[in-house]
Scaffold this motif. Structure first.
Motif, short mmCIF file in Angstrom:
data_model
loop_
_atom_site.label_atom_id
_atom_site.label_comp_id
_atom_site.label_asym_id
_atom_site.label_seq_id
_atom_site.Cartn_x
_atom_site.Cartn_y
_atom_site.Cartn_z
N ARG A 172 -36.58 -76.53 60.01
CA ARG A 172 -36.61 -76.26 58.57
C ARG A 172 -37.38 -77.32 57.80
O ARG A 172 -37.67 -77.14 56.61
CB ARG A 172 -35.20 -76.08 58.02
CG ARG A 172 -34.30 -77.26 58.13
CD ARG A 172 -32.87 -76.91 57.70
NE ARG A 172 -32.81 -76.30 56.40
CZ ARG A 172 -32.44 -75.04 56.18
NH1 ARG A 172 -32.11 -74.25 57.17
NH2 ARG A 172 -32.39 -74.56 54.95
N THR A 173 -37.71 -78.45 58.43
CA THR A 173 -38.53 -79.45 57.75
C THR A 173 -40.02 -79.14 57.87
O THR A 173 -40.84 -79.82 57.25
CB THR A 173 -38.27 -80.86 58.30
OG1 THR A 173 -38.75 -80.95 59.65
CG2 THR A 173 -36.79 -81.21 58.24
N TYR A 266 -42.16 -81.29 48.97
CA TYR A 266 -41.61 -79.96 49.18
C TYR A 266 -41.64 -79.23 47.85
O TYR A 266 -41.80 -79.85 46.78
CB TYR A 266 -40.18 -80.02 49.74
CG TYR A 266 -39.15 -80.63 48.81
CD1 TYR A 266 -38.47 -79.84 47.88
CD2 TYR A 266 -38.84 -81.99 48.87
CE1 TYR A 266 -37.52 -80.39 47.03
CE2 TYR A 266 -37.90 -82.54 48.02
CZ TYR A 266 -37.24 -81.75 47.11
OH TYR A 266 -36.31 -82.29 46.26
N THR A 268 -39.85 -76.54 45.06
CA THR A 268 -38.58 -75.97 44.62
C THR A 268 -38.83 -75.13 43.37
O THR A 268 -39.98 -74.94 42.96
CB THR A 268 -37.53 -77.07 44.37
OG1 THR A 268 -36.26 -76.45 44.13
CG2 THR A 268 -37.91 -77.97 43.21
N LYS A 283 -24.87 -73.37 45.59
CA LYS A 283 -24.87 -74.66 46.27
C LYS A 283 -23.48 -75.28 46.28
O LYS A 283 -23.02 -75.79 47.31
CB LYS A 283 -25.87 -75.59 45.57
CG LYS A 283 -25.88 -77.03 46.09
CD LYS A 283 -26.43 -77.12 47.50
CE LYS A 283 -26.60 -78.57 47.93
NZ LYS A 283 -27.10 -78.68 49.32
N ASN A 301 -35.18 -74.60 50.79
CA ASN A 301 -35.65 -75.97 50.63
C ASN A 301 -34.62 -76.84 49.92
O ASN A 301 -33.67 -76.35 49.31
CB ASN A 301 -36.96 -75.99 49.83
CG ASN A 301 -38.12 -75.38 50.58
OD1 ASN A 301 -37.99 -75.04 51.76
ND2 ASN A 301 -39.26 -75.23 49.92
N HIS A 302 -34.84 -78.15 49.99
CA HIS A 302 -34.06 -79.09 49.22
C HIS A 302 -34.33 -78.83 47.73
O HIS A 302 -35.44 -78.40 47.39
CB HIS A 302 -34.50 -80.52 49.61
CG HIS A 302 -33.53 -81.58 49.22
ND1 HIS A 302 -32.28 -81.71 49.79
CD2 HIS A 302 -33.63 -82.56 48.29
CE1 HIS A 302 -31.67 -82.73 49.23
NE2 HIS A 302 -32.46 -83.26 48.32
N ASP A 305 -30.94 -76.00 50.22
CA ASP A 305 -30.74 -75.96 51.67
C ASP A 305 -29.72 -74.89 52.07
O ASP A 305 -28.90 -75.10 52.97
CB ASP A 305 -30.29 -77.33 52.20
CG ASP A 305 -31.29 -78.43 51.87
OD1 ASP A 305 -32.47 -78.26 52.20
OD2 ASP A 305 -30.88 -79.45 51.27
#
Length: 423
Positions: A172-173, A266, A268, A283, A301-302, A305
């Motif tokens: 996932r990274t 990343y 978002t 979350k 994504n962060h 997650d």
């Protein structure tokens, strides 16, 4: 026993769930397996991928033209990965006896970088198990291709041991580019697997594949075994896939898969995205979900997650119905190719919370206008709430024992863009 009975028996031995869309030449096979009927082939494969995420082995029994209908999640799964083995049991009709086309499904092996197995009557049991093991080893769907003569052939019950493996989801990274690179690196190793497979039997020319006779027996159709590179007499039922792919080389070695750290950031949601309150509730509750394409995929994504996997446009609904029970999808993706799956889920009363982000546009690709999905969802009796209505969100963001649809409405701020955050 006939070949069709052997395939049905093997599928029941080596898979946990079976789905089908009837049509020549697979109708009888689906019935013998007591496979679950599904609204279309795309939804069937998505159900199977959901089962896979739960560690189950699944089979999807469809005819040649049905492979076209499930092509999107089929290719997406190669990059996304899977856990339990998934086998696409594909009945080709080279003579167009009961089909609109005479297409040869083996070509999808090249397009989607899949292991493709084509048995004769004596390798049915071993071929099904090998397809599932390959699916788990290479973390993608495998294809088991057959034609009508194999269904009609006389054969014997020749079971082999079931060896459950475990595939893996893409890291996932990784960036999307990194996922594709990692999948292609795995595909390179598939060429050695093909050439070393004990299902192939080498005894000079002619070489036969499927029901075609030959001294040599070629069962792994994709990637083609390296041993056929120098053969001239290769007999096949359908198009000359093996003959045309003699000497096919693996992809050139790729670079290390790119991670978000390598890239330096990343992505978002937009800074002023109206759906952030909804994402915060999800979350806070740790509600794992299947994310669709578009803005929904940012849930993987962060800082959220929450996304377990994403298998492309419209896929979240059926995948989630067999796994996380929560699908996050946009209004455009729902109407694009998710509505059929939602119908199937409601008909079967499967537990699912389908969250539709209604922003009336395709936000990820430039905010082109999208149709209002509500007129086409009345039958589902959706709950509709504003994205800033936190009280309703707190009450409605729950999974129950039945299918539910929550439409969350919001307007993308003018001039907004997805935020990039340093990794």
């Amino acid at each position: 026993m006939k070949g069709v009975e052997a395939i049905a028996d093997a599928l029941q031995r080596y898979t946990d769930t079976q789905y089908t869309v009837p049509g020549f030449p697979v109708t009888d096979l689906g019935a013998l397996c007591n496979a679950e009927l599904v609204i279309n082939e795309k939804t069937a494969l998505e159900y199977a991928l959901g089962d896979s995420l739960m560690g189950k082995r699944a089979a999807v029994i469809i005819k040649n033209v049905g492979v076209n209908a499930c092509a999107d999640p089929l290719l997406q799964a190669t990059a996304q990965g899977l856990i339990g083995g998934v086998v696409l049991v594909t009945g080709d009709d080279p003579d167009a006896l009961g089909s609109q086309t005479a297409q040869d499904s083996r070509y999808y092996g090249e397009i989607a970088e899949l292991p493709v197995i084509e048995p004769d009557a004596s390798t049915i049991y071993a071929g099904i198990e090998a397809a599932l093991e390959a699916s788990e080893q290479f973390s993608r769907v495998a294809m088991f291709r057959f034609t009508p003569p194999v269904l009609d052939a006389d054969t014997k019950e020749i079971p082999v041991p079931r060896k459950n493996g475990k595939g893996r989801l893409s890291d996932r990274t990784y960036t999307m580019n990194g996922r594709v690179t990692a999948a292609e690196n795995l595909y390179r190793t598939m060429f050695d697997w093909s050439s070393a497979s004990p299902l192939n039997r080498w005894d000079g020319e002619p070489a036969g594949a499927g029901p075609a006779a030959g001294r040599t027996r070629v069962v792994i159709a994709n990637p083609p075994p390296e041993q056929i590179a120098g053969m001239h007499d290769i007999r096949e039922y359908g198009r000359p896939y093996l003959r045309d792919h003699r000497g096919m080389s693996p992809p050139m070695p790729g670079e290390h898969p790119q991670s978000m750290e390598d890239r330096g950031f990343y992505r978002t949601f937009c800074r002023n995205c109206p759906f952030i309150p909804m994402m915060n509730v999800l979350k806070k509750r740790g509600m794992a979900m299947i994310c669709d394409a578009g803005c929904s995929v940012l849930g993987m994504n962060h800082p959220y997650d929450l996304g377990v996997a994403s298998y492309g446009m419209g896929a979240s609904i059926a995948v989630a119905a067999r796994s996380t029970k929560i699908a996050l999808i946009g209004d455009y993706a729902l109407l694009h190719s998710g509505l059929n799956a939602l119908i199937d889920v409601y008909e079967k009363r499967l537990p699912l919370l389908c969250i539709v982000m209604k922003n009336d546009c395709t936000a990820m690709t430039g905010k082109q206008p999208a149709y209002d999905p509500l007129p086409y969802l009345r039958w589902a009796e959706p709950v509709v709430c504003r994205a800033d209505d936190e009280a309703t969100l707190e009450r409605e963001l729950v999974v129950t024992d039945r299918p539910r649809t929550l439409v969350v409405t919001g307007t993308c701020p003018e001039g907004s863009a997805h935020e990039t955050v340093a990794y």
